[in-house]
Design a protein around this motif. Structure first.
Motif, short mmCIF file in Angstrom:
data_model
loop_
_atom_site.label_atom_id
_atom_site.label_comp_id
_atom_site.label_asym_id
_atom_site.label_seq_id
_atom_site.Cartn_x
_atom_site.Cartn_y
_atom_site.Cartn_z
N LEU A 96 22.64 47.64 40.76
CA LEU A 96 23.66 46.61 40.96
C LEU A 96 24.97 47.00 40.27
O LEU A 96 26.06 46.83 40.82
N VAL A 97 24.85 47.54 39.05
CA VAL A 97 26.05 47.97 38.32
C VAL A 97 26.79 49.01 39.17
O VAL A 97 28.01 48.91 39.38
N ARG A 98 26.04 49.99 39.67
CA ARG A 98 26.64 51.04 40.49
C ARG A 98 27.33 50.45 41.72
O ARG A 98 28.47 50.79 42.04
N GLU A 99 26.64 49.51 42.38
CA GLU A 99 27.22 48.88 43.58
C GLU A 99 28.54 48.17 43.28
O GLU A 99 29.49 48.27 44.05
N HIS A 100 28.56 47.45 42.17
CA HIS A 100 29.80 46.72 41.85
C HIS A 100 30.92 47.67 41.46
O HIS A 100 32.08 47.44 41.80
N LEU A 101 30.56 48.76 40.79
CA LEU A 101 31.60 49.76 40.48
C LEU A 101 32.13 50.38 41.77
O LEU A 101 33.34 50.61 41.91
N GLU A 102 31.22 50.63 42.71
CA GLU A 102 31.66 51.20 43.99
C GLU A 102 32.52 50.21 44.78
O GLU A 102 33.52 50.60 45.39
N SER A 103 32.13 48.94 44.74
CA SER A 103 32.93 47.93 45.46
C SER A 103 34.32 47.81 44.85
O SER A 103 35.31 47.62 45.56
N ALA A 104 34.37 47.88 43.50
CA ALA A 104 35.68 47.83 42.84
C ALA A 104 36.51 49.03 43.30
O ALA A 104 37.70 48.89 43.62
N ASP A 105 35.87 50.18 43.36
CA ASP A 105 36.58 51.39 43.76
C ASP A 105 37.07 51.29 45.20
O ASP A 105 38.18 51.70 45.53
N ALA A 106 36.22 50.72 46.08
CA ALA A 106 36.61 50.58 47.48
C ALA A 106 37.83 49.66 47.60
O ALA A 106 38.78 49.96 48.35
N ALA A 107 37.83 48.55 46.85
CA ALA A 107 38.97 47.63 46.88
C ALA A 107 40.22 48.30 46.34
O ALA A 107 41.33 48.10 46.87
N LEU A 108 40.04 49.12 45.32
CA LEU A 108 41.18 49.86 44.76
C LEU A 108 41.76 50.82 45.79
O LEU A 108 42.98 50.88 46.01
N ARG A 109 40.86 51.56 46.45
CA ARG A 109 41.35 52.53 47.44
C ARG A 109 42.05 51.83 48.61
O ARG A 109 43.06 52.29 49.11
N GLU A 110 41.50 50.68 48.99
CA GLU A 110 42.14 49.91 50.06
C GLU A 110 43.56 49.50 49.66
O GLU A 110 44.51 49.63 50.44
#
Lengths: 360, 360
Positions: free
Chosen positions: A319-333
């Protein structure tokens, strides 16, 4: 090296702003008697000396988001708003400790514990009542100070309106999260994973991550589109942070994180780790030890091992990994849409890496 | 007749403003689950239906102080500020009830009592914890709403600065008074007459009388000299009101004032009546009954008779008279200096006469 110096001096300036605020209140309290003045002195001791995570995050992002270096006036306003975010945090901690009946925080007496220890007769019922009532009342003052601080921020009328709306949303959502957390601990609502995750997000991520990021955006005049993306990023990073915290307090090294080992298990804290374990066949063996104030180190270690075996640890790490990835995806967007300067991306990536890699 | 109609319609408009605020918050609460939405519905039921003494006083004085009839916009702003004074009052009541452990107010369940009654298992420890924690959290929201309401008042920047300063002082002093009140009830400080009177002034007079009078002055642009005189008047009237309240609850007719007879004696409430009695030779006989949760009606009546015989009743009636006279002197001084219009003098004299002559 110059970055480090600036970071340190920023920390000092936040501390100075807080110290100034507390001294001024302590002085005003004198005329209401020594007990009330003493409460403010105790408050100053407990509120200062922390890591100032939230105000630092706000200032860090404000500098990274600003199109040009902040002027001295802009920096002063930002430090002032950041200091009031820390007051809000301390107000929430005080009421949280009253609600949880806690006398300690990170193996040291909290404000309530210190007030009880200051009574000659020790932890009698009147002493506990006195200390808890004092914490409710001091929390009220700090909460209203935080709102007043935002209301008086040295910014444009438009920015102040945005800051006040942001603060209103933040307080409402944090209190909703705390209310759900109490409902969980009193057995009023069911501790399923979905409820636990949203409770964490509301109770902690909103004011600890989303508020500093969004306030930074408002202070430097970022667009509302940028602010919206920062809200999503803050929510994911805040959840990752909270889940890491849960993992550390059960599976981490107590020497490093500074909490009592097994305190979450002993208190029966409803975390994502527990919510996952409840759904596995190992739960019966874990439940025996869950929420037992007298949990021994041996039983605590056994429960921890079962939580690992049933898959909870790796589930929550996922879950931690997923949320870090989601944060990263929002940042890249946001970067793709040209909403954020490169410096902001760097600052957020550095923050995400601290959240992902922390050990305390 | 036209005055009565206007008074009624003002009351209705304050109620509407409050109802609007609660409905909007209840709707926002829906997304955080039914428990949180339910808390707001319960809050609305308990916050409305009161006498709205404080907001009415504010509006009454604003109209009496204004050099010309208020415009529709000015009236709207005044009603909005007045409604937020009522929210502040309700926030203080909630935290007061948590601190005092009360489940009733004026012989009806308070919000905490109603939340406990709503739990299927009845007044168990978790149900009480849930209800009290809910009251702490709702109080936090209402307190921050009150400050936000003042921060967003539709007035000039200068008036808003004055309103915020006034509110900050008010909250600080009220909390200082509440803190001293807890110190009295937990035996931390000595219940001498001077302490009891200043505690009453801080805890009740400041936000119930001084705040509405001063806020009215700020809203209609009165001078700071007029505001200062209104502060003195409000403080004396507030103290007279509180002392009348103490007298009524011990010597008054329970059918009229709506409280439990002898509840102050039963709770061991440190009032001016008791502080005076402590200094007389009758105290030993009164102390026997003071603070006894199981006080019988016969013993209560005996204690009341002794409080009368030892001179407490007439002493406190004398204090009420003195404070009404001091309020009147401050009013005449302000009038003599041309600080207040004649209509304001009339309104304040009518208020003083209601305070002096009330029976509930």
């Amino acid at each position: 090296m110059s970055t480090t110096t600036t970071e340190e001096s920023l920390g000092t300036r936040i501390e100075q702003a807080l110290r100034h605020r507390f001294s001024e209140r302590s002085a005003a309290a004198e005329r209401y008697g020594s007990e009330f003045a003493g409460l403010w002195q105790a408050a100053e001791e407990h509120a200062l000396g922390g890591k100032l995570i939230r105000p630092r995050l706000l200032l860090d992002l404000a500098r990274a988001l600003a199109p040009a270096p902040l002027t001295a006036d802009e920096m002063r306003s930002a430090i002032d708003v950041a200091a009031h975010v820390e007051l809000l945090h301390f107000a929430f901690l005080l009421h949280d400790d009253v609600i949880d009946g806690d006398l300690m925080r990170r193996r040291r007496p909290n404000l309530i514990g210190a007030l009880v220890a200051g009574r000659p007769a020790g932890p009698t019922e009147p002493a506990l009542h006195w200390a808890r009532s004092s914490a409710i009342l001091l929390g009220d003052l700090l909460l209203s100070s935080a709102v007043l601080g935002f209301a008086r921020a040295g910014v444009t009328d438009e920015a102040r309106e945005r800051l006040l709306g942001l603060l209103e949303e933040t307080i409402f959502e944090t209190v909703a999260g705390e209310h759900a957390d109490v409902a969980l601990s009193d057995g009023i609502i069911t501790p399923d994973l979905r409820t636990i995750l949203s409770t964490s997000a509301y109770k902690t991520a909103t004011y600890s991550f989303v508020l500093p990021l969004r306030a930074a955006a408002v202070l430097v005049g970022s667009s509302t589109a940028a602010e919206d993306h920062l809200a999503v990023i803050g929510r994911h990073l805040g959840l990752a942070y909270q889940l890491q915290d849960d993992l550390l307090s059960v599976f981490g090294d107590p020497e490093e994180h500074g909490k009592d080992p097994f305190s979450d298990l002993r208190e029966g804290k409803e975390t994502a780790i527990i919510a996952y374990a409840r759904m596995t066949s190992q739960w019966d063996g874990i439940e025996l030890h869950f929420g037992r104030a007298d949990l021994s180190p041996t039983d605590g270690a056994a429960a921890r091992d079962r939580l690992r075996e049933c898959g909870s640890e790796s589930f929550v790490r996922g879950l931690v990994r997923e949320h870090l990835e989601s944060a990263d995806a929002a940042l890249r967007e946001a970067e793709g849409a040209g909403l954020l300067p490169a410096t902001a991306g760097d600052a957020i990536r550095a923050l995400a890496s601290r959240v992902g890699g922390r050990s305390r």
